[in-house]
Design a protein around this motif. Structure first.
Motif, short mmCIF file in Angstrom:
data_model
loop_
_atom_site.label_atom_id
_atom_site.label_comp_id
_atom_site.label_asym_id
_atom_site.label_seq_id
_atom_site.Cartn_x
_atom_site.Cartn_y
_atom_site.Cartn_z
N MET A 139 100.15 -36.28 -70.28
CA MET A 139 100.73 -36.12 -71.48
C MET A 139 101.21 -34.86 -71.71
O MET A 139 102.47 -34.71 -72.32
CB MET A 139 99.95 -36.53 -72.47
N ILE A 140 100.54 -33.70 -71.38
CA ILE A 140 101.17 -32.53 -71.64
C ILE A 140 102.30 -32.18 -70.82
O ILE A 140 103.39 -31.71 -71.23
CB ILE A 140 100.05 -31.40 -71.21
N ALA A 141 102.51 -32.54 -69.73
CA ALA A 141 103.67 -32.38 -68.83
C ALA A 141 104.87 -33.15 -69.44
O ALA A 141 106.09 -32.70 -69.33
CB ALA A 141 103.18 -32.94 -67.18
N GLN A 142 104.60 -34.25 -69.78
CA GLN A 142 105.68 -34.99 -70.44
C GLN A 142 105.99 -34.15 -71.41
O GLN A 142 107.49 -34.25 -71.74
CB GLN A 142 105.10 -36.43 -71.17
N CYS A 143 105.47 -33.65 -72.53
CA CYS A 143 105.71 -33.03 -73.62
C CYS A 143 106.61 -31.52 -73.12
O CYS A 143 107.66 -31.14 -73.76
CB CYS A 143 104.63 -32.49 -74.39
N LYS A 144 106.12 -30.85 -72.40
CA LYS A 144 106.88 -29.81 -71.55
C LYS A 144 108.20 -30.04 -71.20
O LYS A 144 109.08 -29.34 -71.45
CB LYS A 144 106.09 -29.08 -70.57
N ALA A 145 108.22 -31.19 -70.57
CA ALA A 145 109.75 -31.64 -70.08
C ALA A 145 110.38 -32.08 -71.35
O ALA A 145 111.84 -31.52 -71.16
CB ALA A 145 109.40 -32.88 -69.33
N LEU A 146 110.09 -32.72 -72.52
CA LEU A 146 110.73 -32.98 -73.49
C LEU A 146 111.15 -31.65 -74.25
O LEU A 146 112.29 -31.59 -74.63
CB LEU A 146 109.98 -34.05 -74.39
N HIS A 147 110.37 -30.82 -74.14
CA HIS A 147 110.37 -29.71 -75.05
C HIS A 147 111.50 -28.85 -74.14
O HIS A 147 112.57 -28.22 -75.02
CB HIS A 147 109.19 -28.55 -75.06
N GLY A 148 111.74 -28.73 -73.01
CA GLY A 148 112.58 -27.95 -72.11
C GLY A 148 113.89 -28.76 -72.36
O GLY A 148 115.04 -28.22 -72.57
N TYR A 149 113.97 -30.21 -72.49
CA TYR A 149 115.06 -31.02 -72.64
C TYR A 149 115.91 -30.69 -73.81
O TYR A 149 117.07 -30.47 -73.80
CB TYR A 149 114.98 -32.46 -72.49
N PHE A 150 115.12 -30.65 -74.94
CA PHE A 150 115.75 -30.41 -76.29
C PHE A 150 116.31 -29.08 -76.33
O PHE A 150 117.33 -28.73 -76.84
CB PHE A 150 114.50 -30.53 -77.48
N TYR A 151 115.51 -28.06 -75.90
CA TYR A 151 116.08 -26.77 -75.77
C TYR A 151 117.24 -26.51 -74.87
O TYR A 151 118.25 -25.86 -75.35
CB TYR A 151 114.81 -25.85 -75.59
N SER A 152 117.28 -27.24 -73.94
CA SER A 152 118.47 -27.26 -73.02
C SER A 152 119.78 -27.61 -73.68
O SER A 152 120.88 -26.96 -73.38
CB SER A 152 118.24 -28.12 -71.84
#
Length: 539
Positions: A139-152
């Motif tokens: 779950m945390i890994a999913q969140c970090k991927a999403l966080h990075g994607y939004f910031y990209s």
């Protein structure tokens, strides 16, 4: 396999996709739901789906093809916010009060970022045993991927934005802008930590279907790094390219190209595609989009002659140079005789790269089978919405047996990353580092071979291969929302200034280098009470 879709669908039904329950709002609130939510694993499953649900909003969803309206590929013919207000932006009307993509990217990315922080903080405090350590890590890994994607998205669209690394409250809800280097570092940290913990599974595997995998995030990381891999003169930076090559070489094997490019955009074939690495997933009846209506019935995206001319002939030579070229009568092609124009438009598709007929249709013909796509039929019946240039986007439109009407809804997935993108990144990076090696040629030719195009061979110079790779990017990935950011990375945006189309001469695009990045939405500036400052180019 469909579990995530059902969770998201339930989330959308309960809370809506644009204004979900208070605990996931972009703006911080004190909500009674905090006391009753986060009590069991299913609450966290729903909340994670709520973060993913942001991807159904602009700019990530069915409006993604409209980004090509900001390039030489296409023109968005309607000015509504539904299409990102691209028509106005492309004409040079780019202001802090602009709606569409200018506000949508900012607001929806920060909405997703806020949801990520709330989720991760709640999960870190969760004590019940119904979520295992392994599930928490996923779950945390999913969140970090999403966080990075939004910031990209924020990084590529705005010069500077606030860097938010935890939940905000009424005391700190407005943040100043951070340096671009800090934003980039945060994205890379997010991606690297996600890559370390995400499963190394193919996107077609049930456990990860519809979610980020290690390979998808590695590919997104490479794409982001490419955005900064050229200097202000458009010359490749060697150290950056070496880093990107290392990332690309770490992506697992197992992906391959689908039988044809178009298969990646047909709803019934997407879930089993060996090529798709990440997508925004739709599922009838609750998760649908309007792409067939927007682009098929209404021809919201009108295709430029410049893009048409970029598709080679079947012998691998440029159209207009190849002896297989069949030229239309230009005077008739842009004349007033409708039937005669249709005949001339049809000539444009003769002896051409088959990706042209997989991506573009013309004339709002009432019932047609695409060249080379005999198994697909599309019926259109609204001549009033014919494209001004005579050509419209086909790539995402679904084959249907009934006539396409206003009531048709679609559930094709919106593709974010596929293996063809990885191959073209490999070809681009290798050519910039070492010139036209067999490694570079092999990567680009794998994409070309799939569509029956003759492979590129020696002798060829680095400059020549660079031009061919960039054109391959253009014809292979048209309408996938990539060209705008590619022109920015190659420092080629100035080619858009005063650009018009012979079929739509009144529509003239304007590009000012000062407006390379979007302004911060004025509403956000106003709410911050002086903490958030506008990009100086828009003051």
């Amino acid at each position: 396999m469909k579990k995530l879709y059902y969770i998201i669908a339930a989330f959308v039904l309960l809370f809506g996709s644009t204004s979900c329950s208070d605990f996931l709002q972009k703006d911080p609130t004190e909500s009674p739901s905090q006391d009753t939510f986060w009590q069991k694993k299913s609450d966290f499953d729903s909340a994670l789906a709520g973060i993913y649900s942001v991807l159904y909003e602009r700019p990530f969803s069915g409006v993604l093809p409209c980004w090509d309206g900001l390039t030489d590929n296409a023109i968005v013919r309607f000015s509504e916010s539904t299409y990102g207000e691209v028509m106005n932006i492309a004409k040079g009307d780019l202001t802090p009060n602009q709606g569409g993509f200018v506000s949508d990217v900012y607001n929806n990315c920060y909405k997703g970022i806020a949801r990520v922080h709330i989720f991760m903080e709640q999960l870190s405090n969760y004590q019940n045993v119904d979520i295992t350590d392994e599930e928490k890590t996923f779950m945390i890994a999913q969140c970090k991927a999403l966080h990075g994607y939004f910031y990209s998205w924020l990084y590529q669209c705005y010069r500077q934005v606030p860097l938010v690394t935890s939940s905000l409250d009424l005391n700190n809800m407005y943040q100043p802008k951070a340096e671009r280097s800090a934003i980039l570092q945060q994205i890379l940290t997010d991606y690297n930590e996600a890559i370390a913990d995400l499963p190394d599974k193919l996107y077609t595997e049930p456990e990860v279907s519809g979610r980020f995998t290690k390979a998808a995030v590695q590919a997104l990381k490479a794409r982001l790094l490419l955005f900064d891999a050229y200097d202000e003169n458009g010359v490749a930076k060697k150290e950056n390219m070496e880093e990107i090559q290392t990332v690309l070489e770490s992506i697992r094997s197992g992906y391959s190209l689908a039988s044809r490019t178009r298969d990646n955009f047909i709803s019934t074939k997407q879930a089993s595609s060996p090529e798709i690495m990440f997508s925004v997933r739709y599922l009838r009846p609750n998760l649908t989009n309007s792409m067939d209506k927007w682009y098929g019935l209404w021809s919201a995206l009108t295709i430029s002659r410049d893009l048409l001319d970029a598709f080679e002939c079947t012998d691998g030579e440029k159209w207009g140079v190849s002896p297989l070229t069949v030229r239309p009568d230009e005077a008739v092609l842009y004349g007033t005789d409708k039937e005669a124009k249709i005949a001339e438009r049809e000539k444009m598709f003769i002896n051409r790269d088959r990706r042209m007929s997989e991506s573009i249709f013309h004339s709002q013909k009432a019932n047609f089978k695409m060249d080379g796509l005999a198994d697909e039929s599309i019926k259109l019946n609204d001549d009033n919405n014919e494209s001004p240039t005579g050509f419209s986007m086909l790539k995402y439109i679904q084959p249907i047996s009934e006539t396409l009407t206003e009531s048709v809804v679609s559930d094709q997935d919106v593709v974010i990353m596929r293996y063809a993108h990885v191959l073209l990144m490999k070809a681009e990076v290798e050519n910039e580092l070492h010139g036209p090696t067999e490694k570079a040629l092999s990567a680009v030719n794998e994409v070309r071979d799939r569509s029956g195009q003759r492979g590129l061979r020696q002798p060829i110079t680095q400059d020549e291969l660079r031009e061919r790779i960039r054109n391959e990017w253009r014809v292979e990935t048209c309408f996938e929302g990539l060209r705008y950011f590619q022109l920015k990375r190659w420092k080629m945006m100035d080619k858009l200034n005063n650009l018009s189309d012979p079929g739509y001469p009144a529509y003239i695009k304007v590009y000012d280098p000062a407006f390379e990045f979007f302004p911060i939405p004025q509403t956000e500036i106003d709410k911050s009470n002086g903490i958030l400052e506008q990009d100086p180019n828009y003051k």
